[in-house]
Design a protein around this motif. Structure first.
Motif, PDB file in Angstrom:
ATOM      1  N   ALA A 195      -2.974 -13.658  27.944  1.00 35.27           N
ATOM      2  CA  ALA A 195      -3.387 -14.977  28.431  1.00 35.27           C
ATOM      3  C   ALA A 195      -4.822 -15.262  27.976  1.00 35.27           C
ATOM      4  CB  ALA A 195      -3.290 -15.022  29.951  1.00 35.27           C
ATOM      5  N   PRO A 196      -5.226 -16.541  27.963  1.00 38.58           N
ATOM      6  CA  PRO A 196      -6.613 -16.851  27.638  1.00 38.58           C
ATOM      7  C   PRO A 196      -7.550 -16.084  28.582  1.00 38.58           C
ATOM      8  CG  PRO A 196      -5.345 -18.873  27.701  1.00 38.58           C
ATOM      9  CD  PRO A 196      -4.452 -17.769  28.231  1.00 38.58           C
ATOM     10  N   ARG A 198      -5.480 -10.701  31.071  1.00 37.30           N
ATOM     11  CA  ARG A 198      -4.153 -10.804  31.685  1.00 37.30           C
ATOM     12  C   ARG A 198      -3.097 -10.504  30.625  1.00 37.30           C
ATOM     13  NH1 ARG A 198      -7.051 -10.778  35.386  1.00 37.30           N
ATOM     14  NH2 ARG A 198      -7.551 -12.421  36.847  1.00 37.30           N
ATOM     15  N   LEU A 199      -2.336  -9.440  30.845  1.00 38.16           N
ATOM     16  CA  LEU A 199      -1.273  -9.035  29.926  1.00 38.16           C
ATOM     17  C   LEU A 199       0.065  -9.164  30.626  1.00 38.16           C
ATOM     18  CD1 LEU A 199      -2.841  -5.651  28.710  1.00 38.16           C
ATOM     19  CD2 LEU A 199      -3.081  -7.904  27.648  1.00 38.16           C
ATOM     20  N   GLY A 217      -7.005 -19.348  22.156  1.00 36.41           N
ATOM     21  CA  GLY A 217      -7.255 -17.932  22.360  1.00 36.41           C
ATOM     22  C   GLY A 217      -6.091 -17.174  22.965  1.00 36.41           C
ATOM     23  N   ARG A 218      -5.040 -17.895  23.405  1.00 34.04           N
ATOM     24  CA  ARG A 218      -3.819 -17.195  23.843  1.00 34.04           C
ATOM     25  C   ARG A 218      -3.272 -16.435  22.664  1.00 34.04           C
ATOM     26  NH1 ARG A 218       0.340 -20.729  24.071  1.00 34.04           N
ATOM     27  NH2 ARG A 218      -1.042 -22.316  23.298  1.00 34.04           N
ATOM     28  N   SER A 219      -2.610 -15.335  22.951  1.00 32.77           N
ATOM     29  CA  SER A 219      -2.040 -14.588  21.839  1.00 32.77           C
ATOM     30  C   SER A 219      -0.834 -13.795  22.307  1.00 32.77           C
ATOM     31  CB  SER A 219      -3.084 -13.645  21.231  1.00 32.77           C
ATOM     32  OG  SER A 219      -3.539 -12.732  22.189  1.00 32.77           O
ATOM     33  N   SER A 220      -0.129 -13.252  21.348  1.00 35.59           N
ATOM     34  CA  SER A 220       0.949 -12.317  21.641  1.00 35.59           C
ATOM     35  C   SER A 220       0.864 -11.207  20.610  1.00 35.59           C
ATOM     36  CB  SER A 220       2.309 -13.009  21.608  1.00 35.59           C
ATOM     37  OG  SER A 220       2.550 -13.534  20.327  1.00 35.59           O
TER      38      SER A 220
END
Length: 184
Positions: A178-179, A166-167, A127-130
């Motif tokens: 963040a997850p 969390r960005l 689920g983390r992403s950018s």
């Protein structure tokens, strides 16, 4: 890695493109799926399997992708995060038990939908992403806050509390998400 991009212009319909590249054991797989996020006309796409009815919500979009459709049309009023969540459900096999991944994809989907121009999100299995595009952390935080009525964003799959988002700005045009925590 799952990459999801949008392109928006006055001349085109709003489209979410899901691309992936797996580098695990076995044969390398790459590909593209299209999710049209508006009720506008779909151009002729010879050789691609196009859904005959509009899907509403991440679950329906994911089922259509799992059935082998190359192009899925979403119903008007569909949750703006649904195409991203559905792509993760289809690509990674997420279920309702994968709350953290679903929550992270929901935030990434809302962030992608908030961008006025072309943008790309990379979604990881956890689920983390950018997010890559013309975006800053303060502007994205403000957009997300508008979506979270009462400090929570609810979908049929997951509820995401705003305080778990969390960005971080990691480059001038790249934000890491963040997850996130999620509840059923």
């Amino acid at each position: 890695m799952l990459r999801i991009g949008t392109w928006r212009s006055a001349e085109s319909v709003d489209v979410v493109v899901c691309g992936w590249r797996d580098s695990g054991p076995g044969q390398l797989r790459t590909g593209t799926k299209l999710i049209y996020a508006t009720g506008g006309p779909v151009p002729a796409l010879p050789g691609l399997r196009v859904g005959s009815r509009a899907a509403c919500g991440a679950g329906e979009i994911a089922r259509a992708l799992l059935q082998g459709l190359d192009v899925v049309i979403t119903a008007p009023g569909c949750c703006p995060a649904a195409p991203v969540v559905a792509a993760g459900m289809w690509h990674y096999g997420w279920t309702r038990g994968d709350l953290g991944a679903l929550a992270g994809a929901t935030v990434a989907g809302l962030a992608l939908a908030a961008q006025p121009g072309p943008c790309v999100a990379e979604i990881c299995r956890d689920g983390r992403s950018s997010l890559d595009g013309n975006v800053t952390e303060p502007a994205l935080r403000a957009c997300l806050a508008a979506w979270f009525a009462g400090g929570r964003y609810r979908t049929p799959e997951v509820t995401v509390p705003l305080e778990s988002v969390r960005l971080s700005q990691v480059a001038p045009s790249r934000i890491r998400i963040a997850p996130c925590a999620g509840t059923p």
